[in-house]
Design an enzyme around this catalytic site. Structure first.
Site, short mmCIF file in Angstrom:
data_model
loop_
_atom_site.label_atom_id
_atom_site.label_comp_id
_atom_site.label_asym_id
_atom_site.label_seq_id
_atom_site.Cartn_x
_atom_site.Cartn_y
_atom_site.Cartn_z
N SER A 1 1.85 -25.86 -44.18
CA SER A 1 1.36 -25.75 -45.30
C SER A 1 0.24 -24.48 -45.21
CB SER A 1 0.70 -26.88 -46.14
OG SER A 1 0.61 -26.81 -47.51
N GLU B 1 9.04 -21.14 -45.95
CA GLU B 1 9.57 -22.17 -47.08
C GLU B 1 8.53 -21.95 -48.17
OE1 GLU B 1 7.41 -25.16 -47.91
OE2 GLU B 1 5.81 -24.88 -46.43
N HIS C 1 7.55 -28.72 -47.21
CA HIS C 1 6.99 -29.76 -47.73
C HIS C 1 8.11 -30.57 -48.05
CE1 HIS C 1 3.66 -26.61 -48.06
NE2 HIS C 1 2.85 -27.59 -48.56
#
Length: 345
Positions: free
Chosen positions: A115, A248, A317
């Site tokens: 992240s 992502e 995620h």
């Protein structure tokens, strides 16, 4: 620049926990404590930083405190790994305060997570030459039982240099981002069948090799064109074996995602690649057929690439996720029955 791999973790090693982005609010301290306890069960010593158990205005502390603590742990020879609890939103505030030249002269240690932590992964690899692990966050490791895909992070962290690690596509994934809630020691709710896909919708098998680099697209797309996100230089340095880019999407709606990907094209990020891996998207999908959707965004920006582009891969995620080592030599195999990533540490 040659990539330097940290030594494997062994019982007795010291793991530092600091939150360079979002801290852990009080109601989630029980989950953090379970994660720490699980590290201690494996025989590791744990040191908590001051920037950890608080959260105000989307961060654990002021940027000066976060940067100083992160640099201290990254350069402390006693610390063998730095494992933040998770990412967040504002790690980018720290970049100008970190000394990546000093880190290039420092023995590497494992830096682990995903992240917003991609903010640090990218320059640690491209500027300082550290191999880093884009994989489950520490809070993910607080579960009573880990699924095999998540558990595989320890195959990487506890293996000797030179070891070859093969990870396969998961069997199933969780439909939403994890929120933990009140189920403190819960693992992931893996209910949906995993299926990696080829962007052209036709190709049933592919195999490609290169050095891995990537992260959360929401983050790394903001680094492009800066000294902290010079992917073309990384590609040049690894031109003999090539580069595999992975990313992502966590929050970008389809049109914003399209703009981000086209921006990277203009920065030369998709030139001279061996392949692209795209994780499952966590962003809201568009249901109106007259509007640009997620797949439209991928096809319009990447559909004409002459290298394999795989999506819905176990990255990011929507858990679980495989653990990818930035800078590692990797081989990706894709078939209609699944996929795998093999990495040499």
């Amino acid at each position: 620049m040659s990539i330097r791999f940290p030594p494997k973790l062994v019982p007795g090693d010291l793991i530092a926990i600091t939150a360079p982005s979002s801290g852990v609010p009080r109601h989630l301290h029980p989950r953090l404590e379970l994660a720490i306890k699980n590290l201690e069960k494996k025989g590791f010593r744990v040191r908590e930083g001051d920037c950890l158990r608080s959260q105000h205005k989307n961060k654990s502390a002021c940027k000066i405190s976060r940067a100083k603590e992160l640099m201290f742990y990254l350069t402390d020879p006693e610390v063998k790994a730095v494992m933040p609890p998770w990412g967040g939103d504002l790690a980018i505030e720290l970049l100008e305060l970190l000394d990546f030249n000093q880190l290039a002269q420092t023995e590497p240690k494992w830096f682990v997570g995903f992240s917003d932590l991609s903010t640090f992964h990218f320059p640690l690899t491209t500027l300082s030459g550290w191999a880093t692990v884009h994989g489950p966050n520490l809070m993910d490791l607080g579960a009573k039982e880990l699924d095999p895909t998540t558990q595989a992070i320890w195959d990487i962290l506890e293996s000797d240099r030179g070891t070859v690690i093969k990870q396969h596509a998961s069997t199933a994934f969780q439909i939403d981002e994890n929120q933990w809630g009140t189920a403190t020691d819960a693992g992931f709710n893996l209910t949906q069948r995993t299926k990696w896909k080829h962007l052209d919708g036709v190709t049933s098998s592919a195999c490609f090799q290169g050095h891995l680099i990537g992260g959360c697209l929401d983050i790394i797309s903001r680094l492009a064109g800066t000294s902290f996100g010079n992917l073309p230089l990384f590609q040049e340095q690894n031109s003999d074996e090539g580069t595999i880019l992975y990313f992502e999407n966590v929050e970008m709606a389809p049109c914003e995602l399209t703009r981000a990907l086209f921006s990277l094209r203009l920065h030369g990020w998709f030139n001279n690649l061996k392949g692209v891996l795209i994780g499952r998207s966590a962003a809201p999908e568009v249901s109106d057929p007259t509007q640009q959707n997620y797949l439209d965004a991928l096809r319009s920006s990447l559909g004409d690439l002459t290298v394999p582009v795989l999506y819905d891969v176990d990255i990011g995620h929507i858990p679980p996720q495989i653990s990818l080592v930035n800078g590692a030599r990797a081989a990706v195999l894709f078939t209609e029955n699944g996929g795998s990533v093999t990495q040499q540490l």
